[in-house]
Design an enzyme around this catalytic site. Structure first.
Site, PDB file in Angstrom:
ATOM      1  N   GLU A 131       0.754  -1.262   0.017  1.00 47.73           N
ATOM      2  CA  GLU A 131       0.109  -0.076  -0.028  1.00 47.73           C
ATOM      3  C   GLU A 131       0.822   1.038   0.089  1.00 47.73           C
ATOM      4  OE1 GLU A 131      -2.924  -0.304  -0.627  1.00 47.73           O
ATOM      5  OE2 GLU A 131      -3.038  -2.469  -0.478  1.00 47.73           O
TER       6      GLU A 131
ATOM      7  N   HIS B 228       2.088   2.289  -3.253  1.00 48.59           N
ATOM      8  CA  HIS B 228       1.001   2.867  -4.134  1.00 48.59           C
ATOM      9  C   HIS B 228       1.083   4.367  -3.856  1.00 48.59           C
ATOM     10  CE1 HIS B 228      -2.083   0.477  -5.972  1.00 48.59           C
ATOM     11  NE2 HIS B 228      -1.828  -0.222  -5.238  1.00 48.59           N
TER      12      HIS B 228
END
Length: 205
Positions: free
Chosen positions: A174, A177
């Site tokens: 994550e 990202h």
């Protein structure tokens, strides 16, 4: 006096940088704010550009940040088995993520604002990953077994913790990202890397 003025200028610039833009506010507050936001896909050129962009910090005490956090959770819950989501995946290039904590009792979903990985272990895992924003893509990736994470909550309270195993993998995915790094691109970069393989992708019994 000069140093104080310079510090004040830097602080003002930092606070302005954290403010959400009108476009971001429009996305966050579109439709019913108690509903999920659509998840961006690499198959859409404009959405793909957002996914490849680097995110900036967000003001944790801004009420709109709380709305974003809430709607991101609803977006994640609406998926078929997703274990994490980052703000760029709902069109907002800001440092906010949700992670399912397989390392905690009850495996709760938790949010993290302005997360930073300040240390990674040299020992790495090799295990499978997919992505909510990349249809029909799944492959094996190397990730550090243990990370040290720093972040804040919606009150601006700072935290630091060590995370390991499968949950550490989700955090790394994550946070990638937030830097515009997609696993579809990461695979090519890791092609010639070699690491000690550790099976840490097994969920806790």
């Amino acid at each position: 006096m000069k140093n104080t003025f310079l510090l004040l200028v830097l602080l003002t610039n930092w606070m302005n940088a954290q403010k959400l833009t009108s476009k971001e506010l429009s996305i966050i507050n579109q439709g019913d704010i108690n509903s999920a936001l659509p998840i961006y896909q690499t198959t859409d050129p404009e959405q793909h550009t957002t996914l490849l962009s680097v995110s900036t910090e967000v003001d944790p005490i801004d009420p709109n940040t709380a709305t974003l956090v809430k709607r991101m959770k609803l977006s994640l819950l609406a998926t078929d088995g997703g274990v994490g989501i980052a703000a760029p995946q709902v069109g907002i290039n800001r440092k906010v993520i949700w992670v399912q904590r397989f390392d905690k009792e009850g495996e709760p979903l938790e949010y993290f604002i302005n997360p930073v990985i300040v240390w990674r272990s040299e020992i790495q895992n090799l295990g499978p990953e997919g992505d909510l924003s990349i249809p029909d893509f799944r492959d094996q990736f190397y990730r550090s077994k243990v990370i040290q994470l720093e972040y804040v909550d919606l009150k601006g309270q700072k935290y630091s913790e060590l995370v390991e195993g499968f949950t550490a993998v989700i955090f790394q995915h994550e946070i990638d990202h937030l830097f515009g790094i997609l696993i579809s691109d990461k695979k090519e970069k890791q092609k010639n890397d070699t690491y000690q393989k550790v099976d840490a992708f097994q969920k806790n019994p």
